[in-house]
Design an enzyme around this catalytic site. Structure first.
Site, PDB file in Angstrom:
ATOM      1  N   ILE A  66       0.847  -1.209   0.000  1.00  0.00           N
ATOM      2  CA  ILE A  66       0.000   0.000   0.000  1.00  0.00           C
ATOM      3  C   ILE A  66       0.870   1.241   0.000  1.00  0.00           C
ATOM      4  CG2 ILE A  66      -1.739   1.275   1.323  1.00  0.00           C
ATOM      5  CD1 ILE A  66      -2.712  -1.498   2.291  1.00  0.00           C
ATOM      6  N   PRO A  68     -40.388  24.243 -15.090  1.00  0.00           N
ATOM      7  CA  PRO A  68     -41.224  24.706 -13.993  1.00  0.00           C
ATOM      8  C   PRO A  68     -40.534  24.764 -12.627  1.00  0.00           C
ATOM      9  CG  PRO A  68     -41.789  22.456 -14.606  1.00  0.00           C
ATOM     10  CD  PRO A  68     -40.724  22.895 -15.558  1.00  0.00           C
ATOM     11  N   ASP A  85     -35.725  35.345 -14.537  1.00  0.00           N
ATOM     12  CA  ASP A  85     -37.012  35.703 -13.950  1.00  0.00           C
ATOM     13  C   ASP A  85     -37.107  35.221 -12.525  1.00  0.00           C
ATOM     14  OD1 ASP A  85     -38.103  36.798 -16.108  1.00  0.00           O
ATOM     15  OD2 ASP A  85     -39.401  35.124 -16.660  1.00  0.00           O
ATOM     16  N   LYS A 142     -39.843  40.277 -10.460  1.00  0.00           N
ATOM     17  CA  LYS A 142     -40.374  41.023  -9.322  1.00  0.00           C
ATOM     18  C   LYS A 142     -40.153  40.189  -8.057  1.00  0.00           C
ATOM     19  CE  LYS A 142     -44.681  41.868  -9.710  1.00  0.00           C
ATOM     20  NZ  LYS A 142     -46.076  42.260  -9.762  1.00  0.00           N
ATOM     21  N   GLY A 166     -38.936  31.103 -16.656  1.00  0.00           N
ATOM     22  CA  GLY A 166     -39.634  29.948 -16.095  1.00  0.00           C
ATOM     23  C   GLY A 166     -40.450  29.252 -17.177  1.00  0.00           C
ATOM     24  N   GLY A 167     -40.527  27.938 -17.104  1.00  0.00           N
ATOM     25  CA  GLY A 167     -41.372  27.192 -18.041  1.00  0.00           C
ATOM     26  C   GLY A 167     -40.872  27.299 -19.460  1.00  0.00           C
ATOM     27  N   ASP A 168     -41.778  27.619 -20.359  1.00  0.00           N
ATOM     28  CA  ASP A 168     -41.439  27.780 -21.771  1.00  0.00           C
ATOM     29  C   ASP A 168     -41.504  29.270 -22.111  1.00  0.00           C
ATOM     30  OD1 ASP A 168     -41.465  26.221 -24.607  1.00  0.00           O
ATOM     31  OD2 ASP A 168     -42.546  28.129 -24.716  1.00  0.00           O
ATOM     32  N   ILE A 196     -44.783  30.551 -23.774  1.00  0.00           N
ATOM     33  CA  ILE A 196     -46.107  30.391 -23.168  1.00  0.00           C
ATOM     34  C   ILE A 196     -46.214  31.362 -22.003  1.00  0.00           C
ATOM     35  CG2 ILE A 196     -47.667  28.809 -21.952  1.00  0.00           C
ATOM     36  CD1 ILE A 196     -46.649  26.611 -23.759  1.00  0.00           C
ATOM     37  N   THR A 256     -43.322  23.619 -19.986  1.00  0.00           N
ATOM     38  CA  THR A 256     -44.220  24.634 -19.447  1.00  0.00           C
ATOM     39  C   THR A 256     -44.889  24.131 -18.162  1.00  0.00           C
ATOM     40  OG1 THR A 256     -45.990  26.158 -20.000  1.00  0.00           O
ATOM     41  CG2 THR A 256     -46.223  23.905 -20.832  1.00  0.00           C
ATOM     42  N   ALA A 257     -45.321  25.075 -17.334  1.00  0.00           N
ATOM     43  CA  ALA A 257     -45.906  24.705 -16.037  1.00  0.00           C
ATOM     44  C   ALA A 257     -47.034  23.688 -16.198  1.00  0.00           C
ATOM     45  CB  ALA A 257     -46.418  25.953 -15.332  1.00  0.00           C
ATOM     46  N   MET A 259     -51.416  32.020 -13.794  1.00  0.00           N
ATOM     47  CA  MET A 259     -51.573  33.308 -13.094  1.00  0.00           C
ATOM     48  C   MET A 259     -53.041  33.555 -12.740  1.00  0.00           C
ATOM     49  SD  MET A 259     -48.956  35.598 -15.380  1.00  0.00           S
ATOM     50  CE  MET A 259     -49.348  34.885 -16.964  1.00  0.00           C
TER      51      MET A 259
HETATM   52  N1  SAH Z   1     -43.620  30.700 -19.198  1.00  0.00           N
HETATM   53  C1  SAH Z   1     -44.143  30.042 -18.026  1.00  0.00           C
HETATM   54  C2  SAH Z   1     -45.364  30.721 -17.477  1.00  0.00           C
HETATM   55  C3  SAH Z   1     -45.106  32.086 -16.920  1.00  0.00           C
HETATM   56  S1  SAH Z   1     -46.553  32.796 -16.261  1.00  0.00           S
HETATM   57  C4  SAH Z   1     -44.417  28.574 -18.377  1.00  0.00           C
HETATM   58  O1  SAH Z   1     -44.378  28.188 -19.524  1.00  0.00           O
HETATM   59  O2  SAH Z   1     -44.665  27.818 -17.437  1.00  0.00           O
HETATM   60  C5  SAH Z   1     -46.366  32.457 -14.542  1.00  0.00           C
HETATM   61  C6  SAH Z   1     -47.393  31.457 -14.091  1.00  0.00           C
HETATM   62  O3  SAH Z   1     -47.040  30.144 -14.474  1.00  0.00           O
HETATM   63  C7  SAH Z   1     -47.560  31.388 -12.592  1.00  0.00           C
HETATM   64  O4  SAH Z   1     -48.371  32.411 -12.083  1.00  0.00           O
HETATM   65  C8  SAH Z   1     -48.197  30.025 -12.433  1.00  0.00           C
HETATM   66  O5  SAH Z   1     -49.562  30.083 -12.744  1.00  0.00           O
HETATM   67  C9  SAH Z   1     -47.510  29.239 -13.517  1.00  0.00           C
HETATM   68  N2  SAH Z   1     -46.349  28.495 -13.009  1.00  0.00           N
HETATM   69  C10 SAH Z   1     -45.084  28.601 -13.406  1.00  0.00           C
HETATM   70  N3  SAH Z   1     -44.288  27.746 -12.738  1.00  0.00           N
HETATM   71  C11 SAH Z   1     -45.092  27.064 -11.899  1.00  0.00           C
HETATM   72  C12 SAH Z   1     -44.900  26.042 -10.943  1.00  0.00           C
HETATM   73  N4  SAH Z   1     -43.695  25.533 -10.717  1.00  0.00           N
HETATM   74  N5  SAH Z   1     -45.947  25.593 -10.243  1.00  0.00           N
HETATM   75  C13 SAH Z   1     -47.178  26.103 -10.455  1.00  0.00           C
HETATM   76  N6  SAH Z   1     -47.425  27.067 -11.343  1.00  0.00           N
HETATM   77  C14 SAH Z   1     -46.413  27.549 -12.059  1.00  0.00           C
END
Ligand code: SAH
Length: 472
Positions: free
Chosen positions: A23, A224, A247, A269, A300-302, A305, A330-331, A382
């Site tokens: 070793i 999401p 965002d 925000k 967030g998401g797409d 959308i 997307t969410a 939203m």
């Molecule tokens: N572009 C984003 C949507 C933006 S609008 C997409 O495609 O998902 C923001 C809204 O998306 C929020 O107010 C909520 O309604 C929804 N949202 C986004 N992420 C979310 C999550 N992890 N859980 C629940 N709602 C979500």
């Protein structure tokens, strides 16, 4: 982090190995590879250690360990089969505040030695901090197969070429772009694999005079919340970015995956934080791109959308900035999947509509009549503030008060929370909800009880409890 990974420069630095067996030999070999000035102390030595001593590659001290041997050393490894001796070495080293490793005894060690994948000068070190050595080994084996043998050569010639590149390309971002483009070029690797180093250097030279693209913007969907729902392309762009404008919806875990040196700018925000206006965001995208930077606009998401992606792109087109769009989950997709609610189903829902509860000022009213037809799924983004309007209008236009609804809060995140109820309870369900929340309205919501997300890690359907609260 239990251990800080560092790479120690030991060239010509005195190091001590206590122990003369197999070793100890392995540890000595590693230290010699790093160019250390090695002394081995033991009453008896392995033949190969004696050979190395003969060849003047190391020094031997043939007696039992004594603390005076530690004087002037940078680090010490105890590799004897005598627990007591190992402990004695560790104690003496600690006294002198010397880094010490005791083989197979992390509790006595002030440093541990990782598994390594050696493509010098590229070295990958892996450690499980003693928790799962087999897992660390499997990771090492995976990396061994992933990292081509010529990687070391590539890094070495890049090192030699750095000065030249610095001279020709003065701008730091453009220089990084040059290297990224070069390493992404499969031809370079292919040449090195064949041992054609001269041709590889020629290729590096000719790429220097090629036009290096100016700044660009990528509009990237971050999904999401769950970082593992990022696309590979999103991840690649995040790791090449100079600036990331993100965002409020983008989770901290996702931001953690951005290249360390990138500037992170929040344009969302926050509570107590002023919102950056959309027009200022648009301006920033253009400004950074004009500085030659790789800009990622992380959403967030797409991005297309309810993400104002279109508005930002219009601005870029007007300014003549190159851009690309990377779709995200997307969410509606993420939340429905993690809550066990298929958005369509042959028996219950033949279509799905995404609407926003939050219309742009002066925007058109939603077509409530069309949205109230049964056998369809309505997903409201939203929608929280408008829950009373949504409930009233859908009931008014004939959707049944018993239509099942789901409110999914922080969908796909570890603290995802799902509330189930009926359309007539929508306002009640929405009260007190905070953070991103998605509404799903339609018969498919009933399937949540059956199809809640199956967690392969725990072998359980976890989204039902503890996250799911059924008001029915
Ligand atoms: N572009 C984003 C949507 C933006 S609008 C997409 O495609 O998902 C923001 C809204 O998306 C929020 O107010 C909520 O309604 C929804 N949202 C986004 N992420 C979310 C999550 N992890 N859980 C629940 N709602 C979500």
């Amino acid at each position: 982090m239990d251990y800080l990974p560092i790479f120690a420069k030991l060239e010509n630095r005195p190091c001590l190995v206590v122990g003369g067996g197999e070793i100890a030999l392995r540890k000595v070999n590693l230290l010699l590879k790093a160019g250390a000035d090695v002394t081995v102390c033991a009453p008896q030595f392995h033949d190969q250690l004696l050979e190395k001593a003969e060849a003047k590659q190391l020094k031997t001290v043939q007696h039992h360990f004594t603390a005076d041997l530690l004087i002037g050393k940078w680090l010490v490894i105890a590799a004897t089969d005598q627990k007591l001796v190992n402990k004695q070495v560790a104690d003496a080293a600690n006294e002198l505040q010397l880094l010490v490793n005791v083989v197979d005894a992390p509790q006595l060690s002030s440093f541990i030695m990782p598994s390594i994948v050696d493509r010098s000068p590229i070295i990958v070190a892996i450690s499980s901090g003693g928790n799962a050595p087999v897992l660390a080994r499997l990771i090492r084996e995976r990396l061994e197969t992933l990292l081509p043998m010529h990687l070391g050569r590539l890094a070495a010639i890049s090192g030699e070429f750095r000065h030249r590149v610095k001279k020709v390309i003065k701008n730091v971002s453009l220089r990084r772009r040059y290297w990224e483009k070069l390493f992404a070029n499969g031809r370079l690797g292919a040449l090195l694999e064949k041992g054609q180093t001269d041709n590889a250097i020629k290729l590096m030279e000719s790429s220097l005079t090629e036009d290096i693209v100016s700044g660009e913007v990528a509009l990237v969907g971050a999904g999401p919340g769950d970082p593992s729902l990022l696309t590979l392309k999103a991840l690649q762009l995040m790791q090449q970015a100079d600036v990331v404008l993100y965002d409020r919806l983008v989770s901290a875990e996702i931001l953690d995956l951005v290249r360390r040196d990138a500037d992170l700018i929040s344009v969302g925000k926050h509570a107590g934080n002023h919102e950056v206006t959309q027009s200022r965001t648009n301006e920033m995208l253009v400004e950074y791109a004009r500085q030659g930077k790789k800009v990622v606009r992380l959403k967030g998401g797409d991005p297309f959308i309810f993400g104002r992606g279109g508005e930002e792109l219009e601005e870029l087109v007007e300014a003549g900035i190159a851009f690309q769009v990377v779709p995200g989950i997307t969410a509606a997709s993420g939340c429905s999947a993690y809550a066990g609610i298929p958005l369509t189903h042959r028996d219950f829902s033949q279509s799905v509509t995404f609407v926003t509860g939050h219309c742009k000022q002066g925007g058109k009213e939603l077509n409530w009549q069309a949205l109230s037809v049964s056998n369809q799924t309505l997903v409201v983004y939203m929608g929280l503030i408008q829950s009373s309007e949504i409930q009233t209008q859908l009931l008014r236009f004939g959707r049944s008060k018993d239509t099942p609804v789901a409110l999914i809060n922080k969908g796909t995140c570890p603290d995802q929370h799902v509330l189930l109820g009926k359309l007539s309870e929508l306002v009640q369900l929405s009260a007190g909800m905070q953070g991103p929340t998605l509404m799903i309205i339609g018969e498919v919501v009933n399937l949540a009880n059956k199809l809640a997300w199956f967690n392969p890690e725990t072998n359980q359907k976890t989204s039902r409890d503890p996250f799911l609260v059924n008001l029915n």
